[in-house]
Design an enzyme around this catalytic site. Sequence first.
Site, PDB file in Angstrom:
ATOM      1  N   TYR A 208       6.708  14.732  -1.185  1.00 50.59           N
ATOM      2  CA  TYR A 208       6.346  13.315  -1.377  1.00 50.59           C
ATOM      3  C   TYR A 208       5.357  13.164  -2.544  1.00 50.59           C
ATOM      4  O   TYR A 208       5.506  12.290  -3.409  1.00 50.59           O
ATOM      5  CB  TYR A 208       5.743  12.830  -0.061  1.00 50.59           C
ATOM      6  CG  TYR A 208       5.320  11.395   0.001  1.00 50.59           C
ATOM      7  CD1 TYR A 208       6.239  10.379   0.218  1.00 50.59           C
ATOM      8  CD2 TYR A 208       3.968  11.046  -0.099  1.00 50.59           C
ATOM      9  CE1 TYR A 208       5.825   9.049   0.322  1.00 50.59           C
ATOM     10  CE2 TYR A 208       3.558   9.733   0.005  1.00 50.59           C
ATOM     11  CZ  TYR A 208       4.485   8.735   0.214  1.00 50.59           C
ATOM     12  OH  TYR A 208       4.068   7.434   0.315  1.00 50.59           O
TER      13      TYR A 208
ATOM     14  N   LYS B 164       5.910  11.093  -5.917  1.00 55.29           N
ATOM     15  CA  LYS B 164       5.029   9.959  -6.204  1.00 55.29           C
ATOM     16  C   LYS B 164       4.302  10.130  -7.537  1.00 55.29           C
ATOM     17  O   LYS B 164       4.026   9.142  -8.233  1.00 55.29           O
ATOM     18  CB  LYS B 164       4.029   9.773  -5.064  1.00 55.29           C
ATOM     19  CG  LYS B 164       4.671   9.249  -3.772  1.00 55.29           C
ATOM     20  CD  LYS B 164       5.459   7.979  -4.005  1.00 55.29           C
ATOM     21  CE  LYS B 164       5.620   7.101  -2.796  1.00 55.29           C
ATOM     22  NZ  LYS B 164       6.512   5.946  -3.063  1.00 55.29           N
TER      23      LYS B 164
HETATM   24  N1  LIG Z   1       1.826   2.241   3.883  1.00 58.92           N
HETATM   25  C1  LIG Z   1       1.038   2.953   3.090  1.00 58.92           C
HETATM   26  O1  LIG Z   1      -0.195   3.078   3.344  1.00 58.92           O
HETATM   27  C2  LIG Z   1       1.595   3.629   1.888  1.00 58.92           C
HETATM   28  C3  LIG Z   1       0.743   4.497   1.166  1.00 58.92           C
HETATM   29  C4  LIG Z   1       1.221   5.078   0.007  1.00 58.92           C
HETATM   30  C5  LIG Z   1       2.505   4.794  -0.419  1.00 58.92           C
HETATM   31  N2  LIG Z   1       3.327   3.977   0.330  1.00 58.92           N
HETATM   32  C6  LIG Z   1       4.665   3.724  -0.178  1.00 58.92           C
HETATM   33  O2  LIG Z   1       4.941   2.340  -0.074  1.00 58.92           O
HETATM   34  C7  LIG Z   1       6.355   2.138   0.070  1.00 58.92           C
HETATM   35  C8  LIG Z   1       6.634   1.252   1.273  1.00 58.92           C
HETATM   36  O3  LIG Z   1       6.286   1.956   2.459  1.00 58.92           O
HETATM   37  P1  LIG Z   1       5.868   1.267   3.840  1.00 58.92           P
HETATM   38  O4  LIG Z   1       4.552   1.824   4.202  1.00 58.92           O
HETATM   39  O5  LIG Z   1       6.054  -0.206   3.753  1.00 58.92           O
HETATM   40  O6  LIG Z   1       6.924   1.953   4.838  1.00 58.92           O
HETATM   41  P2  LIG Z   1       8.265   1.394   5.506  1.00 58.92           P
HETATM   42  O7  LIG Z   1       8.924   2.560   6.147  1.00 58.92           O
HETATM   43  O8  LIG Z   1       7.952   0.210   6.357  1.00 58.92           O
HETATM   44  O9  LIG Z   1       9.110   0.855   4.262  1.00 58.92           O
HETATM   45  C9  LIG Z   1       9.997   1.627   3.516  1.00 58.92           C
HETATM   46  C10 LIG Z   1      11.319   0.923   3.496  1.00 58.92           C
HETATM   47  O10 LIG Z   1      12.216   1.600   2.603  1.00 58.92           O
HETATM   48  C11 LIG Z   1      13.494   1.550   3.179  1.00 58.92           C
HETATM   49  N3  LIG Z   1      14.335   2.630   2.632  1.00 58.92           N
HETATM   50  C12 LIG Z   1      14.239   3.956   2.878  1.00 58.92           C
HETATM   51  N4  LIG Z   1      15.198   4.625   2.217  1.00 58.92           N
HETATM   52  C13 LIG Z   1      15.899   3.703   1.516  1.00 58.92           C
HETATM   53  C14 LIG Z   1      17.000   3.790   0.624  1.00 58.92           C
HETATM   54  N5  LIG Z   1      17.571   4.961   0.333  1.00 58.92           N
HETATM   55  N6  LIG Z   1      17.483   2.648   0.077  1.00 58.92           N
HETATM   56  C15 LIG Z   1      16.925   1.435   0.370  1.00 58.92           C
HETATM   57  N7  LIG Z   1      15.879   1.309   1.233  1.00 58.92           N
HETATM   58  C16 LIG Z   1      15.374   2.421   1.783  1.00 58.92           C
HETATM   59  C17 LIG Z   1      13.255   1.725   4.665  1.00 58.92           C
HETATM   60  O11 LIG Z   1      14.356   1.290   5.451  1.00 58.92           O
HETATM   61  C18 LIG Z   1      11.993   0.904   4.878  1.00 58.92           C
HETATM   62  O12 LIG Z   1      12.256  -0.431   5.270  1.00 58.92           O
HETATM   63  C19 LIG Z   1       6.955   3.544   0.161  1.00 58.92           C
HETATM   64  O13 LIG Z   1       7.412   3.937  -1.102  1.00 58.92           O
HETATM   65  C20 LIG Z   1       5.784   4.397   0.578  1.00 58.92           C
HETATM   66  O14 LIG Z   1       5.958   5.737   0.220  1.00 58.92           O
HETATM   67  C21 LIG Z   1       2.887   3.398   1.470  1.00 58.92           C
END
Ligand SMILES: NC(=O)c1ccc[n+]([C@@H]2O[C@H](COP(=O)([O-])OP(=O)(O)OC[C@H]3O[C@@H](n4cnc5c(N)ncnc54)[C@H](O)[C@@H]3O)[C@@H](O)[C@H]2O)c1
Length: 303
Positions: free
Chosen positions: A166, A170
């Site tokens: 990851y 990233k």
């Molecule tokens: N929540 C945090 O604190 C945090 C921190 C750092 C980075 N992120 C990043 O933020 C982004 C959103 O994450 P989140 O926390 O909302 O999690 P989340 O799991 O709620 O959202 C991710 C979404 O991506 C969708 N997804 C996964 N694979 C896919 C694909 N191949 N095609 C289309 N859609 C797909 C999932 O169905 C899901 O709805 C991600 O990239 C995550 O790595 C989140």
Amino acid sequence: MADVVFDGRVAIVTGAGGGLGRAYALELARRGARVVVNDLGGAVDGTGGEHSAADRVVAEIEALGGEAVASYDSVATPEGGAAITETALDAFGTVDIVINNAGILRDKSFANLDPADLDAVLDVHLKGAFFVTQPAFRVMKEKGYGRLVFTSSNAGILGNFGQSNYGAAKAGLVGLSNVLAIEGAKYNIKSNVIAPIARTRMTEELLGPLAELMDPEQVAAMVVYLASEECPFTHEIFSAGGGRYARFFIGATPGWFAGAGVVPTVEEVRDHLDEIRSTEGYELFGSISDEIGFLLRHLQGDA
Ligand SMILES: NC(=O)c1ccc[n+]([C@@H]2O[C@H](COP(=O)([O-])OP(=O)(O)OC[C@H]3O[C@@H](n4cnc5c(N)ncnc54)[C@H](O)[C@@H]3O)[C@@H](O)[C@H]2O)c1
């Protein structure tokens, strides 16, 4: 100052069926953007898939009086990426904004990581951003306008135990955004990176009691600004979470110059490590040519 509005703009938000992506899609739509709500609808590890996630968010946007269309394509293939831009073109005739947000987790310590866990994570985060952004970038280049936001993570920028796959994906997104900021500059395409922290299904077990204070909507305020016409920045990285907004940057120390044409010994490098490592007077280079220009000034004796 006037409100930030998106009248007439078309936005693609990947992974918008829940979590952060849903918050971005809703805020963009509230401000007048027409939104492609893309989501495969799978589990946090990327397995499975169902249409209801994207459909629910489209229904929420329509209930607000906004315009949105669902897309269920995976970002992780070239065909899926192309289909997502096609959805925007078919439904709304253009694309102005891409927020690359779709993501999955396959956490394991490095020694235990399987190749399949590496591929799955690189495919969705890093290659997915290529596949979705490239067809949209071509449209943006043609029309002379575009806003790109890539989702990195503190896990990539700073490192986190158990997230080698990851973190690598990233950090790769920072490199991709930086190149597109440079390639897009003359077409008014701005490309920036967000490193979010928010309470979502991905982080519910990580944030503990503080999760209550970390709303996805807090991150959306920054991301939606980066997606706006008035955003003057490009080639930058922002951290947003829990109501704190900040900038990450990659600086270069002024360093030590051994002299034009001089090949120093290992000992000479060792003896100048304080100077090499000191962050005082650091430089922010906007491209590789900026750093080479800096070196040239040393080589020509102008620095
Ligand atoms: N929540 C945090 O604190 C945090 C921190 C750092 C980075 N992120 C990043 O933020 C982004 C959103 O994450 P989140 O926390 O909302 O999690 P989340 O799991 O709620 O959202 C991710 C979404 O991506 C969708 N997804 C996964 N694979 C896919 C694909 N191949 N095609 C289309 N859609 C797909 C999932 O169905 C899901 O709805 C991600 O990239 C995550 O790595 C989140």
